[in-house]
Design a protein around this motif. Structure first.
Motif, PDB file in Angstrom:
ATOM      1  N   GLU A  55       0.748  -1.263  -0.127  1.00  0.00           N
ATOM      2  CA  GLU A  55      -0.032  -0.109  -0.028  1.00  0.00           C
ATOM      3  C   GLU A  55       0.980   1.283  -0.026  1.00  0.00           C
ATOM      4  O   GLU A  55       0.322   2.405  -0.001  1.00  0.00           O
ATOM      5  CB  GLU A  55      -0.981   0.052   1.122  1.00  0.00           C
ATOM      6  N   GLY A  56       2.085   1.171   0.060  1.00  0.00           N
ATOM      7  CA  GLY A  56       3.231   2.082  -0.142  1.00  0.00           C
ATOM      8  C   GLY A  56       3.163   2.813  -1.380  1.00  0.00           C
ATOM      9  O   GLY A  56       2.487   2.362  -2.300  1.00  0.00           O
TER      10      GLY A  56
ATOM     11  N   ILE B 251       2.293   3.492   5.139  1.00  0.00           N
ATOM     12  CA  ILE B 251       0.753   3.273   4.673  1.00  0.00           C
ATOM     13  C   ILE B 251       0.554   4.300   3.803  1.00  0.00           C
ATOM     14  O   ILE B 251       1.266   5.449   4.050  1.00  0.00           O
ATOM     15  CB  ILE B 251      -0.117   3.567   6.104  1.00  0.00           C
ATOM     16  N   ALA B 252      -0.052   4.261   2.865  1.00  0.00           N
ATOM     17  CA  ALA B 252      -0.355   5.245   1.544  1.00  0.00           C
ATOM     18  C   ALA B 252      -1.196   6.201   2.246  1.00  0.00           C
ATOM     19  O   ALA B 252      -2.104   6.103   3.131  1.00  0.00           O
ATOM     20  CB  ALA B 252      -1.153   4.590   0.702  1.00  0.00           C
ATOM     21  N   ALA B 253      -0.631   7.546   1.843  1.00  0.00           N
ATOM     22  CA  ALA B 253      -1.210   8.483   2.387  1.00  0.00           C
ATOM     23  C   ALA B 253      -2.699   8.788   2.052  1.00  0.00           C
ATOM     24  O   ALA B 253      -3.322   9.596   2.923  1.00  0.00           O
ATOM     25  CB  ALA B 253      -0.556   9.883   1.885  1.00  0.00           C
ATOM     26  N   GLU B 254      -2.953   8.131   0.874  1.00  0.00           N
ATOM     27  CA  GLU B 254      -4.247   8.334   0.372  1.00  0.00           C
ATOM     28  C   GLU B 254      -5.309   7.477   0.993  1.00  0.00           C
ATOM     29  O   GLU B 254      -6.490   7.439   0.606  1.00  0.00           O
ATOM     30  CB  GLU B 254      -4.484   8.358  -1.010  1.00  0.00           C
ATOM     31  N   GLN B 255      -4.664   6.562   2.013  1.00  0.00           N
ATOM     32  CA  GLN B 255      -5.656   5.517   2.685  1.00  0.00           C
ATOM     33  C   GLN B 255      -6.818   5.813   3.031  1.00  0.00           C
ATOM     34  O   GLN B 255      -7.075   6.985   3.503  1.00  0.00           O
ATOM     35  CB  GLN B 255      -4.746   4.812   3.669  1.00  0.00           C
TER      36      GLN B 255
ATOM     37  N   VAL C  87      -7.957  -1.830   1.008  1.00  0.00           N
ATOM     38  CA  VAL C  87      -7.835  -0.605   0.707  1.00  0.00           C
ATOM     39  C   VAL C  87      -7.666  -0.190  -0.411  1.00  0.00           C
ATOM     40  O   VAL C  87      -6.922  -0.538  -1.322  1.00  0.00           O
ATOM     41  CB  VAL C  87      -6.668   0.025   1.460  1.00  0.00           C
ATOM     42  N   LEU C  88      -8.779   0.804  -0.812  1.00  0.00           N
ATOM     43  CA  LEU C  88      -8.611   1.327  -2.169  1.00  0.00           C
ATOM     44  C   LEU C  88      -8.436   3.038  -2.019  1.00  0.00           C
ATOM     45  O   LEU C  88      -8.990   3.390  -0.799  1.00  0.00           O
ATOM     46  CB  LEU C  88      -9.742   1.263  -3.053  1.00  0.00           C
TER      47      LEU C  88
END
Ligand SMILES: Nc1ncnc2c1ncn2[C@@H]1O[C@H](COP(=O)(O)OP(=O)(O)OP(=O)(O)O)[C@@H](O)[C@H]1O
Length: 517
Positions: free
Chosen positions: A60-61, A138-142, A154-155
């Motif tokens: 997810e990164g 963790i992706a910032a846009e999570q 997670v999208l």
């Protein structure tokens, strides 16, 4: 499964891996990607499964963008990537790890890409059995995770169908009526249901966007209702402004018939068209032969569909086999995504039992779970029923069951090869057993003996037949489905607390099975 162009997921994934390797992907990232499986393509969502939570966090990164871009090239369409954790993949990883054959994994400890800011492995979640740098990003846009639900996908966030300003549900008219136990978290994924699960997640992520309708079919007791409820919970938790309605086909029929009788067509329409964003309708096969209800359902379906609202249907048959539905209905059912669920393979059955045993705090060893799983293969409801019997026996004996004792318990529980058991037969046998009449069982007397006999008959009917709760309610003197649900729950509890109830259930099951074979 129905898709426009069948995509070979495995080949596509390998090609994508090769392309990313060519562009100099770091060995750490390659290790994570080697653990990943391409599970499905739903609309513009590629669904990937990984064995561990940590692998998911890594993907997810920044890696996710690169994966999405590469897959978009491979597939010739713009795609986004959703990642779910599938614990059943852990076994494969452990095998690879034990054999030391996982190329990426074996390289990662010494050859991590210096540009990736590698850190020490993090095994705190009891996951990776080999050295993988564990700096999780963790992706910032999570998607923000509200409340306690935490499905493993997670999208990137998106406005949902432009309907984020939909009115808040009013409690009076709105109630999703979902079973709290049927969530994505409690659903065990295996080859038998992987695609259906992925499709359900894609729908729940973006109701009305990915595929509409989603049609899930398969034999009784294989998790269709569970998936419907899981979609409902997910939407409820992550899209709180969307209104979810779960309804069995019998309830839909009853509501419709009553609305005509009481001249309340407007209320019916509000309930099923206006005040709903996601309609989950279970066991659609029960609308067969009910022409007026089918006609009404057709209009409901069209109204929802044309306003971009999500519909999910389940059935014991694929659309083309629902021959008493009008052609126009069947083609509507097929116009989105059709997927099926199959009987689970042994490993999945064991995993389901283990999850269930943990959730219910049953103290049952793995060898016994394996025995139960090996005896019952075609229906998960029966599988759970067998586990409940074994747990009840253990609880009454006040000692853990071993394989021999479990085998003893199961000999009465395992389904007979032949013969269809009917509710009528169960009621008749139960009546004779308790020295009462069939009318007593179906009637309304609240005498203690009768209530127990009635509840046991309801419990056995749920366990030994494929009827839904509303159908059983009809068989038991036209009772509401919640009465049958209550009875089933009550007996399930008592069977482990009271020896006489356990004995009565065991004897009755043996008799009923013997007479039906
Ligand atoms: N993959 C799974 N993981 C965990 N539990 C499962 C799974 N599949 C089914 N179950 C459990 O098995 C039981 C029966 O499942 P469910 O009621 O969803 O079946 P169904 O396909 O809807 O059957 P029917 O057609 O008779 O309504 C439920 O208790 C459900 O939680």
């Amino acid at each position: 499964m129905t898709t426009d162009e069948p995509v070979d997921y495995e080949r596509t994934w390998h090609a994508a891996l090769a392309e990313m390797s060519k562009h100099g992907i770091g060995s750490r990232d390659r290790a994570f990607l080697n653990l990943t499986r391409f599970v499905g393509l739903i609309g513009e969502n590629v669904l990937l499964s990984v064995p561990f939570e940590q692998t998911k966090r890594m993907l997810e990164g920044p890696l996710r963008e690169q994966v999405a871009e590469t897959l978009s090239n491979q597939l010739g369409q713009q795609v986004r990537v959703a990642i779910s954790v599938d614990e059943s993949l852990q076994a494969a990883v452990q095998e690879l790890d034990g054999a030391g054959t996982d190329e990426g994994a074996s390289q990662t400890g010494s050859d991590a890409n210096p540009d990736t800011n590698a850190q020490e492995p993090d095994h705190s979640d009891g996951t990776l059995g080999f050295s993988v740098p564990g700096g999780s990003q963790i992706a910032a846009e999570q998607v923000p995770r509200p409340r306690s639900a935490h499905p493993d996908v997670v999208l990137p966030p998106r406005s949902v169908g432009g309907r984020t300003d939909a009115p808040q549900p009013s409690d009076e008219e709105y109630s999703p009526r979902l079973n709290p136990k049927y969530t994505f978290d409690t659903f065990v994924i295996g080859d038998s249901n992987r695609f259906a699960h992925a499709a359900a997640i894609a729908i729940a992520e973006e109701p009305g966007q990915a595929y509409n309708p989603l049609f899930i079919h398969g034999d009784s007791g294989l998790g269709k209702t569970h998936l419907l409820h899981a979609i409902g919970h997910y939407v409820h938790d992550y899209h709180p402004k969307l209104r979810v309605r779960y309804v069995s086909s019998e309830e839909f029929t009853n509501d419709f018939v009553n609305s005509i009788r009481d001249d309340r067509a407007a209320t019916f329409q509000r309930r099923y068209r206006d005040n709903v964003d996601v309609l989950l309708i279970d066991d659609i096969q029960f609308l067969q032969g009910k022409e007026q209800t089918q006609e009404e359902f057709f209009h409901t379906f069209n109204a929802l569909h044309s306003s971009g609202k999500q519909i999910v249907l389940t059935s014991d048959q694929p659309p083309e086999k629902l021959t008493t539905f009008a052609d126009r209905m069947r083609s509507r059912f097929k116009s989105g995504l059709t997927t099926d669920v199959h009987p689970p393979e042994l490993e999945t059955r064991i995993a389901i039992l283990r999850k269930k045993a943990n959730a219910e705090r049953m103290d049952i060893g793995d060898d016994v779970l394996e025995l139960v799983a090996s005896k019952i293969s075609t229906n998960i409801r029966e599988l759970e029923g067998a586990l409940i019997r074994v747990a009840a026996y253990a609880s009454l004996q006040k000692e853990p069951v071993d394989r021999a004792k479990a085998a003893f318990v199961l000999k009465d529980v395992v389904p007979s090869e032949t013969g269809q058991i009917t509710v009528h037969q169960i009621i008749a046998e139960t009546a004779v057993y308790f020295g009462v009449t069939v009318d007593d069982i179906k009637g309304t007397s609240r005498s203690r003996n009768l209530v127990t006999a009635r509840q046991i008959a309801m419990y056995l009917s749920r366990e030994l037949t494929e009827h839904s709760f509303p159908q059983l309610g009809q068989h038991f003197g036209g009772r509401d489905h919640t009465t049958v649900m209550h009875a089933e729950k009550k007996i399930r509890q008592l069977i482990g607390e009271r020896q006489p109830i356990y004995d009565q259930i065991t004897e009755l099951t043996t008799q009923i099975r013997r007479r039906s074979s």
